[in-house]
Design a protein around this motif. Structure first.
Motif, mmCIF file in Angstrom:
data_model
loop_
_atom_site.group_PDB
_atom_site.id
_atom_site.type_symbol
_atom_site.label_atom_id
_atom_site.label_comp_id
_atom_site.label_asym_id
_atom_site.label_seq_id
_atom_site.Cartn_x
_atom_site.Cartn_y
_atom_site.Cartn_z
ATOM 1 N N LEU A 1 0.811 -1.317 -0.026
ATOM 2 C CA LEU A 1 0.088 -0.093 0.003
ATOM 3 C C LEU A 1 1.005 1.186 -0.092
ATOM 4 N N GLN A 2 2.034 1.118 0.599
ATOM 5 C CA GLN A 2 2.805 2.335 0.938
ATOM 6 C C GLN A 2 3.516 2.799 -0.658
ATOM 7 N N GLN A 3 3.750 1.701 -1.219
ATOM 8 C CA GLN A 3 4.498 1.839 -2.827
ATOM 9 C C GLN A 3 3.367 2.088 -3.623
ATOM 10 N N LEU A 4 1.933 1.771 -3.614
ATOM 11 C CA LEU A 4 1.166 1.953 -4.659
ATOM 12 C C LEU A 4 0.239 3.443 -4.341
ATOM 13 N N SER A 5 0.368 3.562 -3.282
ATOM 14 C CA SER A 5 -0.631 4.721 -2.977
ATOM 15 C C SER A 5 -0.269 6.022 -3.728
ATOM 16 N N PRO A 6 1.255 6.534 -3.591
ATOM 17 C CA PRO A 6 1.379 7.589 -4.489
ATOM 18 C C PRO A 6 0.685 7.571 -5.725
ATOM 19 N N SER A 7 0.910 6.629 -6.469
ATOM 20 C CA SER A 7 0.460 6.743 -7.852
ATOM 21 C C SER A 7 -0.898 6.146 -8.270
ATOM 22 N N CYS A 8 -1.715 5.523 -7.216
ATOM 23 C CA CYS A 8 -3.099 5.003 -7.409
ATOM 24 C C CYS A 8 -4.149 5.808 -6.604
ATOM 25 N N SER A 9 -3.580 6.314 -5.571
ATOM 26 C CA SER A 9 -4.697 7.439 -4.564
ATOM 27 C C SER A 9 -5.441 8.397 -5.255
ATOM 28 N N PRO A 10 -4.380 9.153 -6.023
ATOM 29 C CA PRO A 10 -5.064 10.321 -6.910
ATOM 30 C C PRO A 10 -6.189 9.856 -7.961
ATOM 31 N N GLU A 11 -6.148 8.808 -8.438
ATOM 32 C CA GLU A 11 -7.128 7.972 -9.442
ATOM 33 C C GLU A 11 -8.351 7.677 -8.903
ATOM 34 N N LEU A 12 -8.297 7.297 -7.614
ATOM 35 C CA LEU A 12 -9.561 6.725 -6.954
ATOM 36 C C LEU A 12 -10.765 7.745 -6.685
ATOM 37 N N PRO A 13 -10.877 8.913 -6.530
ATOM 38 C CA PRO A 13 -11.934 9.828 -6.395
ATOM 39 C C PRO A 13 -12.989 9.679 -7.906
ATOM 40 N N ARG A 14 -12.404 9.403 -8.914
ATOM 41 C CA ARG A 14 -13.205 9.401 -10.067
ATOM 42 C C ARG A 14 -14.186 8.115 -10.016
ATOM 43 N N PHE A 15 -13.743 7.124 -9.187
ATOM 44 C CA PHE A 15 -14.570 5.759 -9.181
ATOM 45 C C PHE A 15 -15.719 6.204 -8.453
ATOM 46 N N LYS A 16 -15.932 7.120 -7.431
ATOM 47 C CA LYS A 16 -16.915 7.424 -6.627
ATOM 48 C C LYS A 16 -18.186 7.385 -7.616
ATOM 49 N N GLU A 17 -18.071 8.207 -8.666
ATOM 50 C CA GLU A 17 -19.110 8.677 -9.609
ATOM 51 C C GLU A 17 -19.836 7.146 -10.054
ATOM 52 N N LEU A 18 -19.314 5.918 -10.209
ATOM 53 C CA LEU A 18 -19.954 4.776 -10.448
ATOM 54 C C LEU A 18 -20.630 4.310 -9.409
ATOM 55 N N ILE A 19 -20.833 4.769 -8.375
ATOM 56 C CA ILE A 19 -21.564 4.228 -7.107
ATOM 57 C C ILE A 19 -22.962 5.142 -6.846
ATOM 58 N N PHE A 20 -23.994 4.438 -6.510
ATOM 59 C CA PHE A 20 -25.171 5.126 -6.575
ATOM 60 C C PHE A 20 -25.210 5.610 -5.137
ATOM 61 N N GLU A 21 -25.718 6.922 -4.885
ATOM 62 C CA GLU A 21 -25.751 7.739 -3.851
ATOM 63 C C GLU A 21 -26.406 6.710 -2.386
ATOM 64 N N ASP A 22 -27.355 6.100 -2.829
ATOM 65 C CA ASP A 22 -27.922 5.465 -1.787
ATOM 66 C C ASP A 22 -26.873 4.402 -1.119
ATOM 67 N N PHE A 23 -26.125 3.746 -1.854
ATOM 68 C CA PHE A 23 -25.102 2.821 -1.502
ATOM 69 C C PHE A 23 -23.610 3.174 -1.105
ATOM 70 N N SER A 24 -23.432 4.664 -0.990
ATOM 71 C CA SER A 24 -22.135 5.264 -1.177
ATOM 72 C C SER A 24 -21.748 5.152 0.335
ATOM 73 N N ARG A 25 -22.585 4.900 1.295
ATOM 74 C CA ARG A 25 -22.168 4.594 2.738
ATOM 75 C C ARG A 25 -21.514 3.416 2.919
ATOM 76 N N PHE A 26 -22.190 2.437 2.034
ATOM 77 C CA PHE A 26 -21.511 0.975 2.307
ATOM 78 C C PHE A 26 -20.239 0.807 1.534
ATOM 79 N N LEU A 27 -20.152 1.685 0.317
ATOM 80 C CA LEU A 27 -19.147 1.072 -0.652
ATOM 81 C C LEU A 27 -17.995 2.292 -0.685
#
Length: 844
Positions: free
Chosen positions: A504-530
């Motif tokens: 995680l320490q090695q992959l976070s610098p390159s992967c973490s900035p890309e993660l927020p765009r995947f939130k758009e794929l989650i329904f708002e009703d399910f966002s608390r669980f995913l």
């Protein structure tokens, strides 16, 4: 608190409160998110089912109910007046350490002067260990080698409870054996308290809390294991606050402290303790409010999950596939270059000491069962069996007997991994392995108890040795299987704990900035669980799990360290065994109508008036005043039943005395204890002409002494008590110049010679009867043989057949030279003395 310390705390109080609020605010936000995720995982697991391999051994829910661990006296150093004071110490089943002014205060139910929760502490057994930890406590100061501490120990056997933030506690005892015993008890208190805060039965709160702490530390750049993840959640949160606050306060306050080095160290530790208490009070209140708020939302969240579970799972799989496409190529590249070459070496470093520890658990358990079988062979009686089973039932929680098992795992060494995988300290894995070892020992003991009790109820007390042997074999087979299963799971979890934070320490610098765009794929009703952060970690976990599983499987296929393959499934030969797990534990003392085990001490539960049986017994000696008021009067380790050194010493002394009397030294057998008991009254009559009333008084006194001394190594004490009564009167025997012990030995020797002659006569009579019976049978069979055309009578089966229990009957003869065959499982043939009742059965 001294004025100088109060001054520094008041100056920093606002900063302490502000830092605590900030940390709790950040932690609270993460906890609310992780609480919903943990609830989703819990409900999904409940609906879909699943689980690991079923345990073969039984597990009891509350093994320490109605028990206390230990009590005794030692010296404590008081910070207030810088003096050593005697204290009576009680360790209840909560493993807190209660300190009283005296034993009388404890028995009266008064509140303890001090109660120590050992979570986060280290139990040190020498001043050198302590000095290594405190010499670098102040910034910019390097203490000289051999520098004297700010306290002077009253004896050469110190015991210190050290904590990185809280107050240190100083104790000492008078002897080395007491020191070893108390050190084992304190280590067990620390081990239990560190592990008692987070229950695995809480399937929502515990994972939510642990994930929140891990994510909070990762956000601060702290990956890897953390050795202060111990105790109750408020204590862990206080440690989380102090992890950053403590160094800052040390750098600010340290230079202001005046005086010599020892005085500054002492003042700084008192300041640190005061700050820690203040932080702990804040985290306790705020965590309780946080949990209460989350629990209030649990019911509506649970209802929504059960309604939309299928849609939530589908949505999660869709987002997971997108994140996997981004992360998996990078994770596999990192795995090939920086992880896979080290997996086998890490696994080997874990397997070697851990497997030795579990093997030692099996050996300790087996030795206890051999002692029980030995007692049954020697006709120890039901009361003796009840005493031994009472001791066996608490074997897993006896810190002195389990110490050899724990020491095997403490050899675990992960040097070379600190820099690459950020493994700061192997103590996390050592502590976890020791807890698993204790659980497996208790499971084995509890299963043996239930099987033996079931067999005794069904078959009675006939052939007790065979019954014990049969139950022993079944339990050991189940232990081997469960031990392999538990160790393989431990190895997989330990490898994940070491490797995942690094990846995680090695992959976070390159992967973490890309993660927020995947939130758009989650329904708002399910966002608390995913949460995309959790799904990112799951992808990394899946990438390395296959290699870890293969490494552990390969070790099992090669049968390294007695691991079983996953394909080997132990068939359930006891279909009703797990039904026994629902039955209450067996009270062996009540079942066999015996008294408490010799030397056991009952501690009264403060405030309830109930008596608690004590796991580690403190043996009382004649002539020692009670209550104990100094460490000199506290019996040492040598009197605990598990120690055999003193018994061996007494046997050597007895052999020397017999040689002086001109008698050959004979090996001591357990039956000699009963013989000496039977001979005590005749000795009194020979030495003195006493009346029946006086003889009754002496007998009563003897029985009282035998009730307070462990019989395995208490023979000398009983004899001394009797002869003390006799020595006060004028002697009329011509053997006045001989000591009472020597007179007793002479009588014992003569009694043994008579018993040997009687036994030889009985054996000769039995052989003559057998010869006559065979001759009669041969004569009776001759007519039948002639009528049938047979020339020889059928062979007569030997009545002295071998017992199939694994123990050989004392009357068996060898196949060749007629010499007795050795008895298995460490039992000696001389331990059995022929009883006239047995002769009557044989003749019948």
């Amino acid at each position: 608190v001294f004025p100088v310390i109060s001054h520094h705390i008041i100056d920093s109080e606002s900063e302490i409160l502000a830092r605590t609020r900030d940390v709790m605010k950040q932690f609270g936000d993460v906890y609310e998110q992780q609480y919903a995720v943990a609830l989703f995982n819990s409900v999904r697991y409940e609906i879909e089912g699943g689980g690991g391999t079923q345990s073969q051994l039984l597990h009891r829910k509350d093994p320490l109910a109605g028990r206390s661990i230990f009590s005794g006296s030692l010296f404590q150093y008081l910070e207030e007046n810088r003096k050593w004071r005697n204290r009576f110490v009680s360790v209840p089943n909560s493993y807190n350490i209660d300190l009283y002014e005296s034993k009388t205060a404890h028995e009266r139910g008064l509140h303890p002067k001090v109660t120590i929760n050992c979570a986060g502490y280290k139990a040190l057994g020498s001043m050198e260990e302590y000095m290594e930890l405190i010499n670098n406590s102040l910034p910019g100061i390097k203490a000289k080698v051999g520098n004297h501490p700010f306290i002077k120990c009253a004896t050469q056997f110190p015991l210190i409870l050290w904590h990185p933030y809280a107050r240190h506690h100083y104790f000492c005892v008078m002897t080395e054996k007491e020191h070893k015993k108390w050190h084992a008890v304190l280590q067990d208190c620390v081990r239990h308290s560190n592990n008692a805060g987070l229950s695995e039965d809480c399937t929502v709160q515990t994972p939510a809390f642990t994930d929140s702490v891990r994510l909070h530390r990762q956000a601060k750049g702290h990956y890897g294991t953390w050795d202060m993840m111990c105790g109750e959640p408020p204590q862990i949160l206080a440690n989380l606050v102090m992890e950053t606050l403590h160094p800052e306060l040390r750098n600010v306050i340290g230079p202001r402290l005046k005086g010599k080095l020892q005085q500054r160290q002492r003042n700084w530790m008192l300041i640190s303790d005061a700050v820690y208490k203040q932080v702990l009070s804040q985290t306790t209140g705020q965590y309780e409010a946080l949990v209460e708020a989350c629990e209030a939302q649990k019911a509506p969240l649970d209802a929504r999950l059960r309604t939309d579970m299928d849609q939530i799972i589908t949505s999660k799989e869709h987002v997971n596939s997108k994140i996997r496409a981004l992360v998996l190529p990078k994770a596999e590249q990192l795995l090939r270059t920086s992880v896979q070459p080290y997996i086998s070496s890490i696994l080997e470093a874990l397997m070697e000491p851990t497997s030795r520890g579990f093997s030692e658990v099996r050996d300790v358990f087996f030795r206890e069962l051999v002692e029980i079988s030995k007692n049954s062979i020697n006709g120890g009686g039901k009361e003796k069996l009840g005493e031994q089973m009472e001791r066996l039932s608490m074997l897993a929680f006896h810190p002195v007997k389990m110490q050899s098992c724990y020491e095997k795992v403490e050899e675990l060494n992960l040097e070379g991994l600190q820099q690459r995988f950020d493994v700061s300290n192997p103590s996390v894995f050592i502590s976890r392995a020791q807890i698993l070892m204790r659980e497996q020992m208790d499971n084995a003991v509890y299963t043996f108890e239930q099987l033996l009790n079931q067999s005794l109820e069904a078959q009675g007390e006939e052939n007790m040795v065979k019954t014990i042997q049969r139950c022993q074999d079944r339990v050991l087979k189940k232990y081997d299987y469960d031990s392999s299963t538990v160790r393989k799971k431990f190895f997989r979890e330990a490898l994940l704990q070491i490797i995942i934070p690094y990846m995680l320490q090695q992959l976070s610098p390159s992967c973490s900035p890309e993660l927020p765009r995947f939130k758009e794929l989650i329904f708002e009703d399910f966002s608390r669980f995913l949460l995309v952060e959790n799904m990112f970690e799951e992808v990394v976990l899946q990438s390395v799990t296959k290699d870890i599983m293969m490494a552990v499987k390969e070790a099992a296929v090669q049968r390294r360290h007695n691991l079983y393959r996953d394909s080997i499934i132990l068939t359930n030969s006891d279909p009703n065994l797990h039904l026994l797990g629902e039955t209450p534990g067996v009270d062996w003392a009540a079942k066999f109508g015996g008294e408490e085990p010799d030397g056991s001490v009952e501690a009264e539960d403060r405030g309830s008036g109930r008596r608690r049986k004590q796991v580690v017994s403190m043996i009382q000696l004649d002539g020692v005043p009670l209550p104990y008021e100094s460490c000199l009067e506290v019996p040492g380790v040598e009197l605990i039943p598990e120690e055999d050194a003193e018994a061996c010493k007494e046997e050597d002394q007895e052999d020397e005395e017999e040689e002086e009397l001109g008698q050959p030294a004979e090996p001591k057998s357990p039956d000699s204890v009963n013989e000496i008991r039977d001979l005590i009254n005749p000795v009194v009559e020979v030495v003195l002409p006493v009346t029946e009333e006086e003889k009754s008084d002496v007998t009563n006194g003897t029985e009282h002494a035998s009730g307070t001394i462990v019989m395995e190594d208490g023979v000398q004490e009983e004899v001394t008590h009797v002869t003390t009564v006799v020595d006060d009167r004028p002697r009329t025997s011509p053997r006045d110049k001989m000591s009472p012990q020597m007179i007793l030995k002479q009588l014992v020797g003569s009694k043994k010679q008579e018993a040997d002659k009687e036994e030889a006569a009985i054996k000769n009579a039995i052989e003559e009867i057998e010869i006559a019976v065979r001759e009669d049978e041969r004569v009776a069979e001759e007519p039948a043989a002639e009528s049938d055309g047979e020339s020889s009578p059928p062979p007569v089966p030997d009545s002295r057949s071998r017992d199939d229990s694994g123990f050989q009957s004392p009357t068996n003869e060898g196949p060749d030279d007629g010499e007795p065959q050795p008895i298995t499982n460490g039992l000696n043939r001389d331990d059995k003395v022929v009883d006239p009742a047995e002769v009557e059965v044989i003749l019948a």
